[in-house]
Design a protein around this motif. Sequence first.
Motif, mmCIF file in Angstrom:
data_model
loop_
_atom_site.group_PDB
_atom_site.id
_atom_site.type_symbol
_atom_site.label_atom_id
_atom_site.label_comp_id
_atom_site.label_asym_id
_atom_site.label_seq_id
_atom_site.Cartn_x
_atom_site.Cartn_y
_atom_site.Cartn_z
ATOM 1 N N ARG A 417 0.843 -1.215 0.000
ATOM 2 C CA ARG A 417 0.000 0.000 0.000
ATOM 3 C C ARG A 417 0.873 1.259 0.000
ATOM 4 N N PHE A 418 1.933 1.282 0.821
ATOM 5 C CA PHE A 418 2.835 2.429 0.806
ATOM 6 C C PHE A 418 3.508 2.586 -0.558
ATOM 7 N N ARG A 420 2.260 1.697 -3.470
ATOM 8 C CA ARG A 420 1.269 2.228 -4.402
ATOM 9 C C ARG A 420 1.050 3.715 -4.190
ATOM 10 N N ASP A 421 0.992 4.129 -2.920
ATOM 11 C CA ASP A 421 0.784 5.559 -2.649
ATOM 12 C C ASP A 421 1.974 6.388 -3.144
ATOM 13 N N HIS A 424 1.781 6.660 -6.859
ATOM 14 C CA HIS A 424 0.660 7.526 -7.252
ATOM 15 C C HIS A 424 1.000 8.991 -7.020
ATOM 16 N N ASP A 425 1.673 9.300 -5.892
ATOM 17 C CA ASP A 425 2.014 10.696 -5.609
ATOM 18 C C ASP A 425 3.011 11.259 -6.609
#
Length: 436
Positions: A417-418, A420-421, A424-425
């Motif tokens: 999840r980290f 992916r974030d 994405h950022d």
Amino acid sequence: MKTRRMRVVLPFLVLLALVGGTLVVHAVEQPDLGDPAYLSPVSSADIGSSSLAAMLAQRGVEVDRRTSTEAVLAALDGTPATVFVPAPSYAYLSTLTSSTSVPPGTRLVLVAPDGDILEARGWPGSVRRTRWAAAATDPACAGPVAGAEGRAAVLRRQYATESGTLCYDGGVLRFDRDGYDVTLAGAADPFRNDRIGEHDNAALAVGLLSQDPRVIWLDLHERERPPPEPTFTPEPEFSAEPDPSADNYFPDENGEPGDPGQPGEPGRPIPNEGSDPSGSSGSSGQGESLQDSALAQAFPAPFWATVLLVLLVAIAFAVAAARRLGTPVTEPLPSRVPAHETMLGHGRLYARARARGQSLEILRDAARHRITEHLGLPADATAERIAASAGMPAEYVRAVLEGDPPESDEDLVTAARFLRDLEHDITRSPFEGETP
């Protein structure tokens, strides 16, 4: 990979520990023939035989304790008696069972002799098998050899014979040899202080040793050496005048008989080949065999059989696991498979193998490739360079792209999840009306 290896090796280690521990405990519990208390008529220890000696004394049987075979022969002195040998592997039976040394009518009782002793003595018997522990069986025979009517724990070594008498399912063997009577007891339990009260052990032990008014008890706890054989080497005689017909006669250069002095010169005798001038024969004794070594005698034969079996199982497992050598490699699929199914199949394989670290590395490599391509950086750019180009803290980017491997499935999901974030950022496009 380390977890998978431990899952495979751990059961074998547990099995080896259980088997080895059982064998070690069993070996420790077995009585030591070298212990001075072992079946000694004057020892009150658990493995001693003071209780049996007292029972024999109550029946009027004289117990004559001796500590060597020579002392036993001296005690016989031409009078037949019962000779009890608790440790036949330590005694020099060649002298003790000689028809010229033992008077006719002597009874010889031995405790658990092995097959090598029977074969060396030429006795009509053999060891069929050796049990883990002594078993209690019925006499199943008649006569004084049984000594008891009830069950006795004497079946540890099971004997077989073609001409003798077997009792207790082979735990007791009796036969006549060269004028004396031989009885073999397959276990020491009926003679021990801590076991003589079990079953009908006392009746058997007393019955075997009370057939004569005297028992000569060989209380021996170290291996006896055979008596030295007398050797006689005649000294060579040299005559003053050599005999021309002798093989070692050599005349000198003038044809006259030489002076018999130093060997090897004309007219002097030549010693035999291989002889030593000092008089020694030059032959060396044989070394200690493997069966007589201290390491071989430290553990029973089943222990070495178990070790060999474990080694064979380990070799078989290694051969079976070696059908695929090296790390997994990428191979083309034999047929076209939808990407979604391929992804799910790979995921199930990684999940079954619990390869969390490898799974996270695949996700990180893919995310790093997309991030560096978006930022126009080389594929091997460091986390600090990626953070500087994206305007993010270097510690955060390094923790996401190069952190420790996950220890559980929850850690893997959190790290993904980290990741992916972070991607994405960095790679998201600005919304309309929003300043990039």
